[in-house]
Design an enzyme around this catalytic site. Structure first.
Site, PDB file in Angstrom:
ATOM      1  N   HIS A  68       0.824  -1.201   0.000  1.00 27.90           N
ATOM      2  CA  HIS A  68       0.000   0.000   0.000  1.00 27.90           C
ATOM      3  C   HIS A  68       0.862   1.256   0.000  1.00 27.90           C
ATOM      4  CE1 HIS A  68       0.495   0.943   4.344  1.00 27.90           C
ATOM      5  NE2 HIS A  68       0.386  -0.353   4.565  1.00 27.90           N
ATOM      6  N   ASP A  70      -0.253   4.387   1.039  1.00 27.96           N
ATOM      7  CA  ASP A  70      -0.632   5.416   2.008  1.00 27.96           C
ATOM      8  C   ASP A  70       0.050   5.217   3.351  1.00 27.96           C
ATOM      9  OD1 ASP A  70      -2.271   3.080   2.276  1.00 27.96           O
ATOM     10  OD2 ASP A  70      -3.614   4.205   3.578  1.00 27.96           O
ATOM     11  N   ASP A  94       6.215   1.385   7.482  1.00 28.94           N
ATOM     12  CA  ASP A  94       4.883   0.891   7.085  1.00 28.94           C
ATOM     13  C   ASP A  94       4.318   1.735   5.963  1.00 28.94           C
ATOM     14  OD1 ASP A  94       2.463  -0.411   7.053  1.00 28.94           O
ATOM     15  OD2 ASP A  94       1.707   0.532   8.863  1.00 28.94           O
ATOM     16  N   GLU A 124      -5.127   1.963   2.757  1.00 29.04           N
ATOM     17  CA  GLU A 124      -5.033   0.792   3.629  1.00 29.04           C
ATOM     18  C   GLU A 124      -5.132   1.165   5.101  1.00 29.04           C
ATOM     19  OE1 GLU A 124      -3.153  -2.401   6.054  1.00 29.04           O
ATOM     20  OE2 GLU A 124      -2.567  -0.293   5.873  1.00 29.04           O
ATOM     21  N   GLU A 125      -4.713   2.382   5.436  1.00 31.01           N
ATOM     22  CA  GLU A 125      -4.599   2.771   6.842  1.00 31.01           C
ATOM     23  C   GLU A 125      -5.899   3.335   7.421  1.00 31.01           C
ATOM     24  OE1 GLU A 125      -2.232   1.898   8.508  1.00 31.01           O
ATOM     25  OE2 GLU A 125      -0.333   1.970   7.429  1.00 31.01           O
ATOM     26  N   GLU A 153       4.237  -6.236   3.755  1.00 32.59           N
ATOM     27  CA  GLU A 153       4.131  -5.637   5.080  1.00 32.59           C
ATOM     28  C   GLU A 153       5.468  -5.757   5.817  1.00 32.59           C
ATOM     29  OE1 GLU A 153       1.888  -4.113   6.959  1.00 32.59           O
ATOM     30  OE2 GLU A 153       0.118  -4.166   5.670  1.00 32.59           O
TER      31      GLU A 153
END
Length: 371
Positions: A68, A70, A94, A124-125, A153
């Site tokens: 991801h 974001d 992250d 995603e967050e 991840e």
């Protein structure tokens, strides 16, 4: 512009410096799209602020590699900085470290032994219904079809299998307002939340082994709200509870468990995301483990491997940086883990391990220079 041929640490610093808090991913998505469109071996598609790039080499199998774009909000941690063999900055852990590795490999691996779908997605967050990978699963599921998937991840460069499921629900207590100087004329809803908190304090979470990996559960109050004014007896209080459950529970079992814990209360669910079993016994996962090495562990927390699992695609978490640093003000990605992940993925994806080494002959020199 992103230079996908750059040293992974330099590429990561550039990506970190493009602020991409959830909802503001467009600039980074534009840069990713432009860079990937410069790779003639990739077919590139754009969906909102998600970018998908695919090879079409007629290989007998296809793998998906996803990350991801974001981050959580910036907190005095941009621009990036390089210090003591680490890249610091919002998202470095992250999960822009994983994104940097994936982008570099997407450009350099022109003849992989699997066809590859590279996925870089948004949102995603934040709430699950906004998740870019979830949007693709709903509207373009064919783009996620694969025999195996790797979600990049942060895992400290070791394989982490499956993920916990998560649910959030609210328990509301009600009372009667009154002036606090005449409290006996009312009924305090906040006081009525005490038994709920006592049940949570007394709760003993399970530890359970699933497919050889040990998962720990948790049931915790994460938010409480109530009150009308500082001199008023409150007539309403809401306790928000988060249940993190092991992948041996499905939705029905998870809901039944918390209903038993809170017998006598009405539970209002605001979010539910299923767990994913590790699946490390499957041939594709075994092959991946053999290629990257190391001892696998469980994934604590929820990740998008669950979305792949729901589509019938076995998936693992694997990427640079320590997940314990995610969302912290001082998050960082160790530069050596960028190289570790790149080497391992290149060896797994190349036609032969030797080809992976030939494709990146400068790796030894880069490591010695990174210090």
């Amino acid at each position: 512009m992103l230079d996908l041929t750059a040293d992974p640490a330099d590429l990561l610093a550039t990506i970190v410096d493009i602020e991409s808090v959830s909802g503001n991913e467009r600039q980074l998505a534009d840069a990713v799209e432009a860079a990937l469109r410069g790779c003639p071996h990739l077919d590139v598609l754009r969906d909102g602020d998600a970018v998908v790039a695919r090879t079409h080499l007629g290989r007998p199998s296809r793998v998906a590699i996803a990350g991801h774009l974001d981050t959580v909000p910036v907190k005095n941690n941009l621009p990036s900085r390089r210090e003591s063999g680490r890249i610091y900055g919002r998202g470095a852990c992250d999960m822009k470290g994983g994104v940097a590795v994936a982008l570099g490999l997407a450009a350099s691996l022109t003849e992989p032994r699997h066809d590859i779908t590279w996925i870089f997605y948004d949102h995603e967050e934040v709430a699950g219904d906004l998740n870019g990978l979830g949007r693709l699963a709903r509207t373009r599921p064919e783009l996620l079809e694969a025999d195996f998937a790797v979600l990049m991840e942060p895992t400290s460069a070791r394989v982490e299998g499956g993920c916990q499921g998560t649910s959030r629900f609210e328990i509301t207590t009600t009372g009667t307002t009154a002036h606090s100087g005449r409290a006996w004329l009312g009924h305090n809803a906040i006081h009525d939340a005490a038994p709920i908190l006592q049940r949570l304090a007394a709760y003993e979470p399970r530890t359970v082994v699933v497919d050889g990996l040990e998962y720990r559960e948790g049931l915790n109050a994460t938010w409480i709200s109530g009150g009308v004014a500082l001199n008023t007896i409150p007539d309403r209080c809401v306790v928000t509870v988060n249940f993190r459950f092991a992948p041996d529970r499905d939705e029905a079992d998870a809901r039944a468990h918390v209903a038993e814990v809170f017998a006598g209360y009405d539970l209002h669910y605001t979010d539910f995301s299923p767990a994913a079993r590790p699946g490390l016994h499957l041939p594709a996962a075994q092959e991946f483990l053999a290629a990257v090495g190391g001892e696998p562990g469980p994934k604590y927390g929820w990740t998008d491997v669950a979305r792949f699992a729901a589509l019938g695609v076995p998936a693992v978490n694997y990427g640079p940086a320590d997940a314990g640093l995610a969302h912290t003000d001082n998050e960082f990605c160790p530069i050596d883990e960028l190289y570790t992940c790149r080497d391992a993925l290149a060896a797994w994806l190349a036609s032969r391990p030797r080809e992976a080494q030939l494709a990146v002959p400068e790796l030894v020199d880069e490591r010695s220079l990174s210090g």
